[in-house]
Write a protein that holds these residues in place. Sequence first.
Motif, PDB file in Angstrom:
ATOM      1  N   THR A  66       0.843  -1.194   0.000  1.00  0.00           N
ATOM      2  CA  THR A  66       0.000   0.000   0.000  1.00  0.00           C
ATOM      3  C   THR A  66       0.882   1.250   0.000  1.00  0.00           C
ATOM      4  N   GLU A  67       0.412   2.253  -0.699  1.00  0.00           N
ATOM      5  CA  GLU A  67       1.099   3.544  -0.690  1.00  0.00           C
ATOM      6  C   GLU A  67       0.114   4.592  -1.207  1.00  0.00           C
ATOM      7  N   PRO A  68       0.439   5.872  -1.067  1.00  0.00           N
ATOM      8  CA  PRO A  68      -0.464   6.893  -1.596  1.00  0.00           C
ATOM      9  C   PRO A  68      -0.526   6.821  -3.120  1.00  0.00           C
ATOM     10  N   SER A  69      -1.656   7.263  -3.685  1.00  0.00           N
ATOM     11  CA  SER A  69      -1.828   7.278  -5.150  1.00  0.00           C
ATOM     12  C   SER A  69      -1.475   8.664  -5.656  1.00  0.00           C
ATOM     13  N   ILE A  70      -0.324   8.758  -6.284  1.00  0.00           N
ATOM     14  CA  ILE A  70       0.154  10.066  -6.735  1.00  0.00           C
ATOM     15  C   ILE A  70       0.573   9.974  -8.193  1.00  0.00           C
ATOM     16  N   VAL A  71       0.108  10.923  -8.998  1.00  0.00           N
ATOM     17  CA  VAL A  71       0.584  11.039 -10.377  1.00  0.00           C
ATOM     18  C   VAL A  71       1.190  12.420 -10.541  1.00  0.00           C
ATOM     19  N   ARG A  72       2.388  12.448 -11.113  1.00  0.00           N
ATOM     20  CA  ARG A  72       3.004  13.731 -11.473  1.00  0.00           C
ATOM     21  C   ARG A  72       2.994  13.807 -12.979  1.00  0.00           C
ATOM     22  N   TYR A  73       2.570  14.944 -13.527  1.00  0.00           N
ATOM     23  CA  TYR A  73       2.499  15.021 -14.984  1.00  0.00           C
ATOM     24  C   TYR A  73       2.812  16.429 -15.475  1.00  0.00           C
ATOM     25  N   GLY A  74       3.094  16.517 -16.751  1.00  0.00           N
ATOM     26  CA  GLY A  74       3.402  17.813 -17.341  1.00  0.00           C
ATOM     27  C   GLY A  74       3.508  17.711 -18.848  1.00  0.00           C
ATOM     28  N   LEU A  75       3.795  18.849 -19.455  1.00  0.00           N
ATOM     29  CA  LEU A  75       3.807  18.896 -20.922  1.00  0.00           C
ATOM     30  C   LEU A  75       5.136  18.458 -21.522  1.00  0.00           C
ATOM     31  N   THR A  76       6.168  18.393 -20.684  1.00  0.00           N
ATOM     32  CA  THR A  76       7.429  17.848 -21.190  1.00  0.00           C
ATOM     33  C   THR A  76       7.915  16.777 -20.222  1.00  0.00           C
TER      34      THR A  76
END
Lengths: 268, 462
Positions: B52-62
């Motif tokens: 188990t862990e936190p649900s994290i998405v990091r995103y960007g345009l590049t």
Amino acid sequence: MSRRATLFVLALLSATTSCAHPEIQDALDRLTTALAATPNDASLYAERGELYAQHEDWLSAEANYLRAAELAPGLPRLARARGSLALARGQVSAACRFLGQAIALAPSDPTVFILRARALARLGLTPDALADYTQAFSLLAAPSPELYLERAALFASPADALRSLADAFVRLGPVMSLQLRALDLEISLSRFDDALTRVDLLTSASERRELWLKRRGDILVLAGRQAEARATYVAAQTAIAALPAWLAASPDTVRLSTELTRLATTSP
Amino acid sequence: MSPSHHLRRLVVLTLALSAMSTLRAATTIIRGPYLQSATPTSMVVRWRTDNTEPSIVRYGLTRTALTTTVKAEGITTEHFVHLGNLKPNTRYYYTMGAEPVARPAAVGTKKVGAATPAAEAQDGPGRAPTSSFVTPPESGSSQPTRVWVLGDPGTKGDTQRAVRDQYYKFTDKRATDLWLLLGDNAYPDGTDTDYQKAIFEIYPETLRTVPVWSCLGNHDGKSANSITQSGVYYNAFTFPTRGEAGGVASGTEAYYSFDYANTHFISLDSHDSDRSLDGAMMTWLKADLAATKRDWIVAFFHHPTYTKGTHDSDKDSDSAGRMTDMRQNFLPVLEAGGVDLILTGHSHVYERSFLLDGHYGKSTTFNAATMVKQKGEVRADGVVVYRKPRARTAHFGDINVVTGSAGHAGSKTKPPALNHPAFYISLNEAGSSVLDIDGLNLTLTFLNDQGEKRDRFTIIKE
Ligand SMILES: [Fe+2]
């Protein structure tokens, strides 16, 4: 040969008949092989019965369930499976009995409550059926629209039916099949303002406003509000005029447009 | 719950918590990431971790600037992150987790066009790989669209892999925009393990770069229930239920619709939902068909309207009458609604009809003179061409395609009859279908497991 033994033989026969159920043959073969290795495994018979039941081969299903019941009468999945089978075969009282046992064994399985609700409804025991639906709904994260319609159909009074749908809109959002049922119920109760509110919601969410504006006009006619109805039909015409030319030219749209013109000019 | 249950839960919880603090760095992604419910302005990213862990998405345009972080509530092994406020038709790069996590176990696959292999190779071990996706264009806009269509893929065998690899070779650098699974995605029982082996370990690159849509097959239905929307299939997928992707709100993931550019896709549940004329699915379908403004309407469901492949649509007992229900109840409504293309599986063959209308009975009632609207003209390049008016016209004709051989074809020693008169072509070959939609042209290619284009037709609207 006893009835049970006969049915058991029948089940074995159908389990080895390769042409009858091509879509489940692999699964049947696997279970039959497993049963050859552990012939007293009741859960394998129950599973094989469920497979037959899925394919509406009631006799083979029952024979397998009977064998499973001989081996392990308290098998939890068995009562549910037998209840489901009895319901499918129209043996409603037996279904209620089995499903009652299933509920005692697994009181948090929503499927069993749904099945028993259906059985009770067919016996005319509406309040009991409604109680089972309520129990199922409380156990489900997302009851399907089908279930809401099933439950709503049990109410003799349209107002009660309508109230039973309210929870669906909170939990599932503005589901089209339920909105349309609610709309019909509002109209049957002559609650025209509420019906118009529903139509307005559908209109605002739709890319084809003309269809809902036509419906709005029809409701206004029923409410005796002719002038508003005519204006709404005209608004529907305006919405059609704003469609892309290719869609406005489609035969269905042209037909609707002709109908709207007639209604806008001839409504009393 | 008994005291021993409580005690066991407490022990499990304690172990889980201590695992979180000491083993965080060892968390491994064991499923996904995969992309769901794509709309022009949103995307759902899902994945599974072993701890188990936190649900994290990091995103960007590049790739080098994953500047936006979205965190879902709670900690879990089943991660679900909704990315909103995206720009249509835009490539986003993304990765999971606030901290580096291990790469998923390698499985033999090739890249599908949407990802950039050279750039992905820069991800070092111990990091979540940075992937990318392109959001759908605005609904109604016109843009070349490639759809990969897989019917009955999930055999986990060499044939499934060969079909996959031939498609990757065929599409090469051309990005896939979306893909459709026509049910029976994971044999034999649609269990979580079946799904892991038959879908998540076979198509990982496509899953993390291209949104996938599906309908329920009978094998999926062994571990899923539509009326309760529960079980493996419903847990694995996230589909729009409130019309958020372009269709009318169905209120269920069992059947739903969505837009991609100028096409409206409709997914029906031919296996486990009410198929009656006054059922919720039918009521919804009629409203959904009436509401769409898209140029093309493509419907997909598992059980074929017509087939003489590994199933026989003339036998009411075959598949407990589901094929008959879809043909007698749903096909007339789809044809009245102006559907252009119907994609089905279940029968492990490729069968493709003429441009048809009005055939709702058994094959013996098929009347070519009245039901074949166009036989099709064969162009110099071998493509069979059909023409329809752009103005949506009820009962102008549609093409029914059974493409259920992405995992295996019928027996070679006891081959299926393949003699249904509604079909222009019938093949007992493994393969998948490639749907290309470009403005007012819709082309479908059947690509077999040898990489041969065995059928190709185009519908032109004018
Ligand atoms: Fe199937």
